[in-house]
Design a protein around this motif. Structure first.
Motif, short mmCIF file in Angstrom:
data_model
loop_
_atom_site.label_atom_id
_atom_site.label_comp_id
_atom_site.label_asym_id
_atom_site.label_seq_id
_atom_site.Cartn_x
_atom_site.Cartn_y
_atom_site.Cartn_z
N GLY A 181 -6.57 19.53 2.68
CA GLY A 181 -7.84 18.98 3.13
C GLY A 181 -8.45 18.01 2.14
N TYR A 182 -7.95 18.00 0.89
CA TYR A 182 -8.51 17.12 -0.14
C TYR A 182 -7.45 16.21 -0.75
CZ TYR A 182 -12.48 20.30 0.16
OH TYR A 182 -13.53 21.04 0.62
N ALA A 183 -6.23 16.31 -0.30
CA ALA A 183 -5.15 15.55 -0.90
C ALA A 183 -5.33 14.05 -0.66
CB ALA A 183 -3.80 16.02 -0.34
N THR A 184 -5.02 13.28 -1.67
CA THR A 184 -5.09 11.81 -1.59
C THR A 184 -3.89 11.23 -2.31
OG1 THR A 184 -6.35 11.57 -3.65
CG2 THR A 184 -7.62 11.85 -1.61
N PHE A 185 -3.63 9.96 -2.05
CA PHE A 185 -2.67 9.23 -2.87
C PHE A 185 -3.11 7.78 -2.90
CE2 PHE A 185 -0.76 9.02 1.38
CZ PHE A 185 -0.40 7.69 1.50
N ARG A 186 -2.53 7.03 -3.83
CA ARG A 186 -2.90 5.63 -4.00
C ARG A 186 -1.70 4.71 -3.80
NH1 ARG A 186 -7.12 4.72 -9.07
NH2 ARG A 186 -8.89 5.81 -8.12
N LEU A 187 -1.97 3.57 -3.22
CA LEU A 187 -1.03 2.47 -3.21
C LEU A 187 -1.48 1.53 -4.32
CD1 LEU A 187 -0.87 1.81 0.65
CD2 LEU A 187 0.77 3.09 -0.73
N ARG A 188 -0.66 1.41 -5.35
CA ARG A 188 -1.02 0.56 -6.49
C ARG A 188 -0.10 -0.67 -6.49
NH1 ARG A 188 -4.15 1.32 -10.81
NH2 ARG A 188 -4.31 3.57 -10.41
N PHE A 189 -0.73 -1.84 -6.44
CA PHE A 189 0.03 -3.07 -6.30
C PHE A 189 0.20 -3.78 -7.65
CE2 PHE A 189 -2.39 -2.11 -2.47
CZ PHE A 189 -1.37 -2.03 -1.53
N THR A 190 1.21 -4.62 -7.73
CA THR A 190 1.54 -5.25 -9.00
C THR A 190 0.50 -6.27 -9.46
OG1 THR A 190 2.94 -6.83 -7.79
CG2 THR A 190 4.03 -4.94 -8.80
N GLY A 192 -2.48 -5.53 -9.77
CA GLY A 192 -3.53 -4.73 -10.40
C GLY A 192 -4.47 -4.05 -9.43
N SER A 193 -4.38 -4.38 -8.16
CA SER A 193 -5.27 -3.76 -7.18
C SER A 193 -4.70 -2.43 -6.71
CB SER A 193 -5.49 -4.70 -5.99
OG SER A 193 -4.27 -4.93 -5.29
N TRP A 194 -5.56 -1.60 -6.13
CA TRP A 194 -5.13 -0.31 -5.62
C TRP A 194 -5.99 0.11 -4.44
CZ3 TRP A 194 -9.13 3.11 -5.69
CH2 TRP A 194 -10.13 2.92 -6.64
N LEU A 195 -5.43 0.97 -3.60
CA LEU A 195 -6.11 1.48 -2.41
C LEU A 195 -5.85 2.97 -2.32
CD1 LEU A 195 -7.55 1.05 0.36
CD2 LEU A 195 -5.29 0.61 1.32
N GLU A 196 -6.92 3.76 -2.15
CA GLU A 196 -6.78 5.21 -2.06
C GLU A 196 -7.00 5.68 -0.63
OE1 GLU A 196 -8.07 7.99 -5.23
OE2 GLU A 196 -9.47 8.75 -3.71
N VAL A 197 -6.12 6.54 -0.14
CA VAL A 197 -6.24 7.11 1.20
C VAL A 197 -6.17 8.63 1.12
CG1 VAL A 197 -5.29 5.10 2.40
CG2 VAL A 197 -3.74 6.87 1.57
N GLY A 198 -6.69 9.28 2.15
CA GLY A 198 -6.68 10.75 2.20
C GLY A 198 -6.47 11.20 3.63
N GLY A 199 -6.98 12.39 3.94
CA GLY A 199 -6.83 12.92 5.29
C GLY A 199 -5.37 13.04 5.69
N LEU A 200 -4.53 13.52 4.78
CA LEU A 200 -3.10 13.60 5.06
C LEU A 200 -2.84 14.62 6.16
CD1 LEU A 200 -1.63 13.49 1.45
CD2 LEU A 200 -2.73 11.70 2.79
N ALA A 201 -2.22 14.17 7.24
CA ALA A 201 -1.99 15.03 8.39
C ALA A 201 -0.60 15.63 8.35
CB ALA A 201 -2.17 14.23 9.68
N GLY A 202 -0.49 16.87 8.86
CA GLY A 202 0.80 17.55 8.88
C GLY A 202 1.09 18.13 7.52
N PRO A 203 0.75 19.40 7.27
CA PRO A 203 0.93 19.99 5.93
C PRO A 203 2.34 19.83 5.38
CG PRO A 203 -0.31 21.48 7.35
CD PRO A 203 0.17 20.37 8.22
N GLU A 204 3.35 20.05 6.20
CA GLU A 204 4.73 19.93 5.71
C GLU A 204 5.06 18.48 5.35
OE1 GLU A 204 7.66 21.84 8.11
OE2 GLU A 204 6.29 23.44 8.69
N ASP A 205 4.65 17.55 6.21
CA ASP A 205 4.88 16.13 5.92
C ASP A 205 4.15 15.73 4.65
OD1 ASP A 205 6.50 15.61 8.12
OD2 ASP A 205 4.80 15.15 9.41
#
Length: 215
Positions: A181-190, A192-205
């Motif tokens: 319910g709180y998991a997030t990850f970031r897409l970090r680009f070369t 220097g920019s980055w984008l954070e997303v959450g709301g990861l659906a499907g616990p196993e996935d």
């Protein structure tokens, strides 16, 4: 776990089996970009769409609950003035100082001209649904979207690619074993920019995805 039909569509989009995939979303409102930047990007929508049931709920709230609250408030005001003042004084407290506001909402680095900012400007242009499917291939990261306003994260099979970046341009970062319910990850680009997303659906996935990017 995503159904076979979802994985079959992922294979069709990528041209090969994904190493890992997960549905995710931006959990906070996209900040308002400068007008000229927004216009240059096509002036696309910056908010997700809503299902019609949400609008029905809003109408019910306005015509049923709001009048009831107003009646209750008027009843409180009919208390004797001294009693009403005592109640108001008891409820009053010190006014907290305004906390500094993060203009980016903590979802990206803040530079609209870089990769993350440009991706944000077009996030809802491909689909008004907030969810995106991030798929990892051996040599690239693919972001896909479904045109539906509502979808089942384990069953949606009409998604299509909206952005693909080779691994020499993007790195996916996130800790394994994050609280559900709180998991997030970031897409970090070369750049220097980055984008954070959450709301990861499907616990196993989600667990498999986070383990994979930490492998």
């Amino acid at each position: 776990m995503a159904k076979r039909a979802v994985r079959r569509q992922a294979r069709k989009v990528l041209g090969e089996d994904p190493v890992a995939l997960v549905w995710c979303e931006i959990r906070k409102p996209i900040p308002t970009p400068p007008e000229d930047v927004h216009r240059a990007a096509g002036k696309g929508r910056l908010k997700p769409g809503h299902h019609w049931l949400m609008y029905v709920g809003a109408v019910v709230f306005f015509f049923v609950f709001v009048p009831a609250m107003l009646v209750d408030k008027v009843g409180d005001r009919l208390l004797t003035p001294s009693k009403w003042r005592r109640n108001r004084n008891r409820q009053a407290g010190p006014t907290p100082s305004d906390a500094p506001r993060n203009p980016t909402n903590g979802i990206f680095d803040g530079d609209w001209d870089l990769t993350a900012g440009q991706l944000l400007l077009r996030w809802y242009g491909h689909s008004s649904n907030p969810k995106r499917l991030v798929m990892l291939a051996p040599d690239r990261v693919c972001v896909a979207a479904s045109p539906r306003r509502r979808l089942s994260a384990t069953r949606a099979t009409d998604f299509r690619s909206v952005a693909e970046l080779p691994l020499d341009q993007v790195r996916v970062e996130g800790e394994a074993d994050q609280p559900r319910g709180y998991a997030t990850f970031r897409l970090r680009f070369t750049d220097g920019s980055w984008l954070e997303v959450g709301g990861l659906a499907g616990p196993e996935d989600a667990d498999h995805f986070l383990r994979t990017i930490n492998g």
